[in-house]
Design an enzyme around this catalytic site. Structure first.
Site, PDB file in Angstrom:
ATOM      1  CG  ASP A 109       0.488  -2.370   6.505  1.00 33.86           C
ATOM      2  OD1 ASP A 109      -0.617  -2.654   7.030  1.00 33.86           O
ATOM      3  OD2 ASP A 109       0.650  -1.341   5.829  1.00 33.86           O
TER       4      ASP A 109
ATOM      5  CG  PHE B  60      -1.927   1.143   1.122  1.00 37.12           C
ATOM      6  CD1 PHE B  60      -3.036   1.041   0.303  1.00 37.12           C
ATOM      7  CD2 PHE B  60      -1.717   2.329   1.804  1.00 37.12           C
ATOM      8  CE1 PHE B  60      -3.935   2.101   0.170  1.00 37.12           C
ATOM      9  CE2 PHE B  60      -2.608   3.392   1.684  1.00 37.12           C
ATOM     10  CZ  PHE B  60      -3.719   3.273   0.864  1.00 37.12           C
TER      11      PHE B  60
ATOM     12  NE  ARG C 178     -10.035  -3.103  -1.815  1.00 38.45           N
ATOM     13  CZ  ARG C 178      -9.402  -2.335  -0.931  1.00 38.45           C
ATOM     14  NH1 ARG C 178      -8.088  -2.429  -0.785  1.00 38.45           N
ATOM     15  NH2 ARG C 178     -10.063  -1.463  -0.217  1.00 38.45           N
TER      16      ARG C 178
ATOM     17  CE1 TYR D  56      -9.096   2.770   7.184  1.00 31.21           C
ATOM     18  CE2 TYR D  56      -8.073   3.886   9.036  1.00 31.21           C
ATOM     19  CZ  TYR D  56      -8.052   3.517   7.704  1.00 31.21           C
ATOM     20  OH  TYR D  56      -6.995   3.892   6.905  1.00 31.21           O
ATOM     21  CE  LYS D  57      -7.503  -0.610   5.330  1.00 29.36           C
ATOM     22  NZ  LYS D  57      -8.174   0.132   4.251  1.00 29.36           N
TER      23      LYS D  57
END
Lengths: 415, 415
Positions: free
Chosen positions: B200, B128, B374, B225-226
């Site tokens: 990560d 990312f 996605r 927050y995912k």
């Protein structure tokens, strides 16, 4: 003192106060007199309703689409411009994100990037400590840099300036004493020595009129949860003057600071504006509460705010020195109202239990180690009558000696 | 494909799903099928009620006293331990604060402080991007450091390791492809070369079983927050193995990381535990929502979560390849379920308008530049029947060609 006003006279002042109506825009617990708005501002009703909208509608119902539909991604710069209007910064120079500490790291790094031949950072030993800790952390990773604290006095900064000083970090209002520095004059002196300045506005933003652009300031940082009432730990702000944007760099170069964050490129290409100070994804719920809190500021006359602040602090000093005489309180804030922020501090050998006894009586100030009773004055919701009543309660606490009871001596984890 | 299950068979699987009851603990908009929990998790009801408690009672009524009475100051470590339990970390090794980007900066700095003789950071170019941008920003301020991206492949990291590599930064699950790396095996290879690893976990925490302690990992970072559903931009976490605490340092040394933050000393003296990674004051409202979101995880069986995740993603791949054949979709995620996170990506030459048309039909996934559709699969609220229905809607979008309508081509600010 023969010139002490009567309670009736104070009530008359309150009746003609042009800021009085703002009190109804805050949730204030019944019976509490709150002198801790310089630590945590109370909840504006608009902040609570915006927070609820963010939680119940934007997050719960609109979900991922709110990044666009509720402009979540734009909040750091949108709120930055709103705070900019309060601190004398034209649009495009303030970003809201992260904490004050993180923003000091960014601002120090940016200033150093603009003064590559210089190796000294100056900061007052009396600064709020996190400013010093961050500077110390930065210096520890950069060989050749020096941090100087000892003997640094903001008001006489010229004595410490030489051609190795890259940047000076100054607290506009000192968190402990409440002293206010002359931003324009000191900025000019620092510039004359070829250095840059970072103003820490934590204890002045929303408390005194500030003209960052007018003072030709380089950088500023501050928090939004004190006099701006953004909510506990609400994200902080960073100001960088437009003239520095193109040339500066800072190492917390996360994707929100990229020129094209959603292109997902492998190499960093900094945004050319204030957004280059953004780093990672921001806490939206906290930002949305802050957005609500800032709404009222468009209607606040900063000159009226300053006048009332000075009136409240003058009154508090006069009343305490008259009513609480003989109890060992020593004024730590200047008597010169023009060199004073919106707070008054008194030292007392037993400041901790005295403050605890006051708090039990619903007069909320705070203790600052080792011996300071600190009172913040927020003109948007405090009245002259509040000040009168609070001093009466302080007098009762001291006259009765109730603060000597052992229960007031026990320290909390967070003091 | 002859082995495709029928809708009835899928309903039977859902009827015996041990995780099915968790769905009622979320607010999910009526009619929406949400495959974007890997971008923004939906609101747990407990998160909303905790947030309301924090706003209406703790901030509004208890004000400054909540730092003690509501344990606000302890939230970063309290929530750190809760997340630690989800990612295989014993207590005292995880802190929740700041953003993932900021925490990568801290972890990289800490790793470098432990490997002073080495000057190379390795990271995959497919990471990312913010991971790379932060490493690039750090390297730019430290003469002698090198960041290597090109040719770095996590699965074959041993080919890039040499005795100058200080630290390797790896994405446990790739944000675009959904590939899952073998944490224990790669950590061992990196250690064998004398280097340290930072994992990560943004796309794996709460999505796959993780054993940081078991893998002898050094550091990890991730967002909340995912799959952890902490709310938009909820603060991130950082893991550092206890064995490194005493020796490491990191330059974002704000007052929350001090051994005695409320002593207001002028010199930094780092806390000796995980708290040395804390920096400034944290956004409490966002942390309180996260606290509510984490409550359910004590009851989640991670093996059951993984089994259902694999069942859902296997099903999605099989159904899409069968029902949507001939429309140009190309699977970008591995068919090997053991090397797959909890997401499936397909490329399509017109991925952006296809996703917009799907979103209009209340099937929410996201687009990742340049050509990826996605889909994230959260076993706590998605069912097999949801997957069946979503693929039917995707098939209708593709068969009808409605995605070619011009309104679906207009890009939003945040894509």
């Amino acid at each position: 003192m023969t010139d002490l006003p009567t309670l009736d006279a104070l009530r008359h002042r309150d009746a003609t106060d042009v800021l009085a109506a703002f009190r109804s825009e805050f949730v204030l617990p019944e019976g509490m007199i709150y002198f801790d708005g310089n630590s945590l501002g109370p909840a504006p009703k608009e902040a609570l309703s915006e927070l609820e909208q963010a939680a119940r509608q934007e997050w719960s119902q609109d979900l991922i689409r709110s990044w666009n539909s509720a402009n979540w991604f734009q909040l750091p710069l949108e709120l930055g411009d709103r705070i900019g209007a309060i601190i004398g910064a034209a649009a495009g120079q303030v970003a809201v994100s992260d904490s004050t500490s993180i923003n000091i790291f960014k601002a120090l790094s940016a200033a150093l990037s603009l003064r590559p031949g210089r190796g000294t950072i100056l900061a007052e030993a009396s600064s709020f400590p996190t400013d010093l800790y961050i500077a110390e952390g930065l210096v520890a990773t950069r060989p050749g840099l020096t941090l100087r604290l000892e003997g640094v006095d903001g008001a006489r900064i010229e004595e410490m300036l030489d051609d190795d000083v890259a940047v000076v970090l100054l607290n506009h209002v000192n968190y402990r004493s409440g002293s206010l520095l002359d931003m324009a004059a000191l900025t000019a002196k620092i510039h004359a020595a070829g250095a840059l300045v970072i103003w820490d506005l934590c204890h002045s933003a929303g408390a005194v009129p500030i003209e960052l652009d007018g003072a030709h300031a380089d950088f500023a940082v501050g928090c939004s949860y004190k006099y701006l009432n953004g909510g506990p730990g609400a994200p902080a702000f960073l100001y960088a003057a437009t003239r520095h944007h193109a040339e500066l760099s800072q190492p917390l170069s996360g994707w929100w600071g990229h020129a094209r964050p959603f292109a997902f490129e492998t190499r960093y290409d900094a945004h050319q504006g204030i957004a280059k100070f953004l780093c990672g994804t921001q806490p939206i719920l906290s930002l949305r509460a802050l957005k609500g809190a800032l709404a009222m500021w468009e209607r606040v006359d900063m000159a009226a705010l300053r006048a009332k602040s000075q009136s409240l602090t003058d009154l508090f000093i006069a009343l305490v020195e008259n009513r609480c005489a003989g109890h060992g309180l020593v004024l730590q804030t200047t008597r010169d109202r023009d060199l004073r922020g919106s707070q008054v501090s008194f030292s007392h050998p037993e400041a901790y239990p005295v403050m605890q006894a006051l708090i039990e009586r619903n007069v909320i100030g705070d203790f600052r180690a080792p011996d300071v009773l600190r009172f913040g004055f927020t003109p948007l919701y405090l009245s002259h009558e509040d000040v009168w009543n609070a001093v009466e309660i302080l007098r009762e606490v001291l006259d009765s000696g109730i603060w000597r009871e052992p229960r007031f001596a026990a320290r909390s984890a967070v003091t």
